[in-house]
Design a protein around this motif. Structure first.
Motif, mmCIF file in Angstrom:
data_model
loop_
_atom_site.group_PDB
_atom_site.id
_atom_site.type_symbol
_atom_site.label_atom_id
_atom_site.label_comp_id
_atom_site.label_asym_id
_atom_site.label_seq_id
_atom_site.Cartn_x
_atom_site.Cartn_y
_atom_site.Cartn_z
ATOM 1 N N GLY A 234 0.837 -1.113 -0.084
ATOM 2 C CA GLY A 234 0.086 0.049 -0.213
ATOM 3 C C GLY A 234 0.703 1.380 -0.132
ATOM 4 O O GLY A 234 1.783 1.503 0.879
ATOM 5 N N ALA A 235 0.319 2.349 -0.533
ATOM 6 C CA ALA A 235 1.003 3.561 -1.046
ATOM 7 C C ALA A 235 0.256 4.557 -0.202
ATOM 8 O O ALA A 235 -0.672 4.937 -0.554
ATOM 9 C CB ALA A 235 1.314 3.972 -2.288
ATOM 10 N N GLN A 236 0.645 5.076 0.909
ATOM 11 C CA GLN A 236 0.063 5.883 1.789
ATOM 12 C C GLN A 236 0.642 7.343 1.378
ATOM 13 O O GLN A 236 1.867 7.557 1.242
ATOM 14 C CB GLN A 236 0.252 5.744 3.215
ATOM 15 N N ARG A 237 -0.343 8.180 0.911
ATOM 16 C CA ARG A 237 0.022 9.430 -0.134
ATOM 17 C C ARG A 237 -0.372 10.756 0.782
ATOM 18 O O ARG A 237 -0.975 11.677 0.093
ATOM 19 C CB ARG A 237 -0.897 9.309 -1.338
ATOM 20 N N MET A 238 -0.070 10.917 2.176
ATOM 21 C CA MET A 238 -0.064 12.386 2.763
ATOM 22 C C MET A 238 0.880 13.019 1.832
ATOM 23 O O MET A 238 1.965 12.595 1.677
ATOM 24 C CB MET A 238 0.297 12.002 4.154
ATOM 25 N N PRO A 239 0.317 14.320 1.426
ATOM 26 C CA PRO A 239 1.277 15.274 0.581
ATOM 27 C C PRO A 239 2.562 15.620 1.575
ATOM 28 O O PRO A 239 2.416 16.030 2.731
ATOM 29 C CB PRO A 239 0.366 16.375 0.645
ATOM 30 N N GLY A 240 3.546 15.464 0.767
ATOM 31 C CA GLY A 240 4.992 15.828 1.430
ATOM 32 C C GLY A 240 5.562 14.743 2.416
ATOM 33 O O GLY A 240 6.747 15.073 3.024
ATOM 34 N N ALA A 241 4.622 13.427 2.545
ATOM 35 C CA ALA A 241 5.349 12.578 3.509
ATOM 36 C C ALA A 241 4.831 11.185 3.221
ATOM 37 O O ALA A 241 4.055 10.688 3.754
ATOM 38 C CB ALA A 241 4.861 12.943 4.985
ATOM 39 N N PRO A 242 5.195 10.608 1.835
ATOM 40 C CA PRO A 242 4.658 9.428 1.455
ATOM 41 C C PRO A 242 5.199 8.324 2.362
ATOM 42 O O PRO A 242 6.150 8.387 2.813
ATOM 43 C CB PRO A 242 4.955 9.384 0.184
ATOM 44 N N SER A 243 4.492 7.253 2.281
ATOM 45 C CA SER A 243 4.945 5.842 3.032
ATOM 46 C C SER A 243 4.417 4.554 2.015
ATOM 47 O O SER A 243 3.506 4.812 1.437
ATOM 48 C CB SER A 243 4.217 5.919 4.577
ATOM 49 N N ARG A 244 5.077 3.553 2.606
ATOM 50 C CA ARG A 244 4.797 2.337 1.784
ATOM 51 C C ARG A 244 4.689 1.369 2.888
ATOM 52 O O ARG A 244 5.654 0.914 3.732
ATOM 53 C CB ARG A 244 5.859 1.933 0.646
ATOM 54 N N LEU A 245 3.513 0.509 3.014
ATOM 55 C CA LEU A 245 3.278 -0.444 3.861
ATOM 56 C C LEU A 245 3.055 -1.830 3.162
ATOM 57 O O LEU A 245 2.510 -1.851 1.971
ATOM 58 C CB LEU A 245 2.032 -0.095 4.624
ATOM 59 N N THR A 246 3.484 -2.710 3.868
ATOM 60 C CA THR A 246 3.203 -4.382 3.532
ATOM 61 C C THR A 246 2.113 -4.867 4.561
ATOM 62 O O THR A 246 2.163 -4.558 5.692
ATOM 63 C CB THR A 246 4.451 -4.994 3.257
ATOM 64 N N ALA A 247 1.199 -5.834 3.821
ATOM 65 C CA ALA A 247 0.306 -6.354 4.631
ATOM 66 C C ALA A 247 0.350 -7.970 4.117
ATOM 67 O O ALA A 247 0.437 -8.230 3.063
ATOM 68 C CB ALA A 247 -0.965 -5.648 4.347
ATOM 69 N N GLN A 248 0.152 -8.620 5.305
ATOM 70 C CA GLN A 248 0.302 -10.214 5.051
ATOM 71 C C GLN A 248 -1.577 -10.510 5.407
ATOM 72 O O GLN A 248 -1.791 -10.228 6.462
ATOM 73 C CB GLN A 248 0.903 -10.981 5.779
ATOM 74 N N PHE A 249 -2.264 -11.127 4.728
ATOM 75 C CA PHE A 249 -3.470 -11.522 4.891
ATOM 76 C C PHE A 249 -3.820 -12.886 4.752
ATOM 77 O O PHE A 249 -3.157 -13.683 4.062
ATOM 78 C CB PHE A 249 -4.521 -10.700 4.128
ATOM 79 N N THR A 250 -4.870 -13.293 5.660
ATOM 80 C CA THR A 250 -5.126 -14.918 5.593
ATOM 81 C C THR A 250 -6.721 -14.572 5.763
ATOM 82 O O THR A 250 -7.503 -14.211 6.859
ATOM 83 C CB THR A 250 -4.752 -15.517 6.816
ATOM 84 N N PRO A 251 -7.781 -14.745 4.576
ATOM 85 C CA PRO A 251 -8.980 -14.711 4.729
ATOM 86 C C PRO A 251 -9.582 -15.800 5.632
ATOM 87 O O PRO A 251 -9.101 -16.945 5.873
ATOM 88 C CB PRO A 251 -9.309 -14.861 3.167
ATOM 89 N N ALA A 252 -10.652 -15.524 6.016
ATOM 90 C CA ALA A 252 -11.295 -16.393 7.146
ATOM 91 C C ALA A 252 -12.778 -16.841 6.480
ATOM 92 O O ALA A 252 -13.200 -16.042 5.450
ATOM 93 C CB ALA A 252 -11.721 -15.747 8.222
ATOM 94 N N PRO A 253 -13.329 -17.956 6.709
ATOM 95 C CA PRO A 253 -14.617 -18.228 6.218
ATOM 96 C C PRO A 253 -15.647 -17.270 6.193
ATOM 97 O O PRO A 253 -16.775 -17.235 5.620
ATOM 98 C CB PRO A 253 -14.723 -19.766 6.832
ATOM 99 N N ASP A 254 -15.672 -16.660 7.832
ATOM 100 C CA ASP A 254 -16.672 -15.773 7.941
ATOM 101 C C ASP A 254 -16.611 -14.468 7.197
ATOM 102 O O ASP A 254 -17.329 -13.575 7.488
ATOM 103 C CB ASP A 254 -16.690 -15.551 9.363
ATOM 104 N N GLY A 255 -15.720 -13.908 6.405
ATOM 105 C CA GLY A 255 -15.494 -12.853 5.555
ATOM 106 C C GLY A 255 -14.556 -12.049 6.367
ATOM 107 O O GLY A 255 -14.134 -10.910 5.761
ATOM 108 N N ALA A 256 -14.161 -12.277 7.506
ATOM 109 C CA ALA A 256 -13.173 -11.457 8.165
ATOM 110 C C ALA A 256 -11.746 -11.864 7.535
ATOM 111 O O ALA A 256 -11.487 -12.817 7.001
ATOM 112 C CB ALA A 256 -12.987 -11.841 9.742
ATOM 113 N N ALA A 257 -10.521 -11.023 7.952
ATOM 114 C CA ALA A 257 -9.337 -11.476 7.594
ATOM 115 C C ALA A 257 -8.373 -10.995 8.481
ATOM 116 O O ALA A 257 -8.523 -10.011 9.176
ATOM 117 C CB ALA A 257 -8.832 -10.700 6.270
ATOM 118 N N ASP A 258 -7.540 -11.972 8.650
ATOM 119 C CA ASP A 258 -6.453 -12.073 9.676
ATOM 120 C C ASP A 258 -5.363 -11.033 9.160
ATOM 121 O O ASP A 258 -4.811 -11.713 8.073
ATOM 122 C CB ASP A 258 -5.745 -13.299 10.224
ATOM 123 N N VAL A 259 -4.859 -9.947 9.647
ATOM 124 C CA VAL A 259 -4.096 -9.047 8.770
ATOM 125 C C VAL A 259 -2.820 -8.611 9.869
ATOM 126 O O VAL A 259 -2.884 -8.296 10.722
ATOM 127 C CB VAL A 259 -4.708 -7.438 8.153
#
Length: 270
Positions: A234-259
């Motif tokens: 993910g590219a977080q785009r606050m003007p003048g202060a950009p960031s890049r984040l990484t997420a690992q996810f595991t979808p669950a049967p109930d529609g939730a996701a472990d992140v």
């Protein structure tokens, strides 16, 4: 561990070739007057390592003015500081501000567990924000946030936040923050977003693990997470202060996701 007075400075969650992200001062001990040491570090965030062993680490985090309690950026910097010293396993518990958060090393980046994220679509009028949106969701990883997709990158980059309008919309939807996003982004990002939280005491956050986790939950609920990998950038785009984040996810049967969310922490000095 050797006690030193000078901190190691890290840039956390910065995009490749960018001066964005957050600067964090890491102190290898938690002795003496921590507030005075944090203030004198010159960094917007200082983290002090208390106890550390193969299974976990205890941290205290300060701004120049006060103790912060918890900080994902502070934890990522401290873990990056400790890992090459052979102190930690690849999976550890991080204790900050009375909370315990699991962390794991993945592909050279530390990730912190944000929890199970749920998302549901909502109907709301967000014309007061002055931006054209597509659809809205409420997503939560413990704290509910309003998530809205905007038309394109230009709409995201050109958005001017109004604290009163955002606060009013959050109150109407029983949420605590606002996330605007669009798919794609710089440096091969899968999604670009901005995060706002006047009800939390800030107008815009430049690097928010919690809000990115909520966004990942929305992407999972709408079938837009990758199917060939369990990682997303993910590219977080606050003007003048950009960031890049990484997420690992595991979808669950109930529609939730472990992140889990984190990213790179690069030592810049000394």
């Amino acid at each position: 561990m050797t006690v030193t007075s000078a901190p190691a400075l890290y840039r956390v969650l910065s995009p490749p070739g960018s001066e964005g992200g957050r600067t964090v001062a890491v102190f290898s001990d938690a002795s003496d007057n921590l507030q005075t040491r944090a203030t004198s570090s010159g960094a917007p965030l200082s983290v002090f390592v208390g106890a550390a062993d193969v299974a976990g680490v205890s941290l205290r985090v300060f701004t120049p003015d006060k103790e912060k309690g918890t900080s994902d950026s502070g934890a990522l910097a401290a873990l990056a500081f400790l890992q090459p010293r052979g102190v930690l396993l690849d999976v550890v518990d991080v204790t900050m501000g009375g909370e315990v958060m699991p962390a794991q090393l993945c592909g050279g980046e530390w990730l912190l567990r944000q929890g199970d994220v749920t998302a549901r679509e909502v109907e709301t009028d967000f014309s007061s924000l002055g931006v054209t949106g597509k659809t809205a969701w409420v997503a939560s990883a413990g704290r509910p946030n309003l998530v809205m997709e905007v038309a394109d990158a230009a709409a995201l980059e050109g958005f001017t936040p109004d604290a009163d309008a955002i606060s009013s919309l959050n109150r109407e939807t029983d949420t605590t923050g606002l996330i605007l996003f669009t798919m794609g982004g710089p440096n091969r990002a899968d999604v670009s977003f901005r995060a706002f939280g006047p009800l939390k005491g800030f107008l815009e956050d430049g690097a928010s693990s919690h809000m990115f986790a909520c966004l990942v939950g929305v992407l999972g609920g709408t079938g837009r997470l990758p199917t060939t990998t369990n990682m997303i950038r993910g590219a977080q785009r606050m003007p003048g202060a950009p960031s890049r984040l990484t997420a690992q996810f595991t979808p669950a049967p109930d529609g939730a996701a472990d992140v889990w969310v984190g990213g790179r922490a690069e030592r810049v000095q000394p």
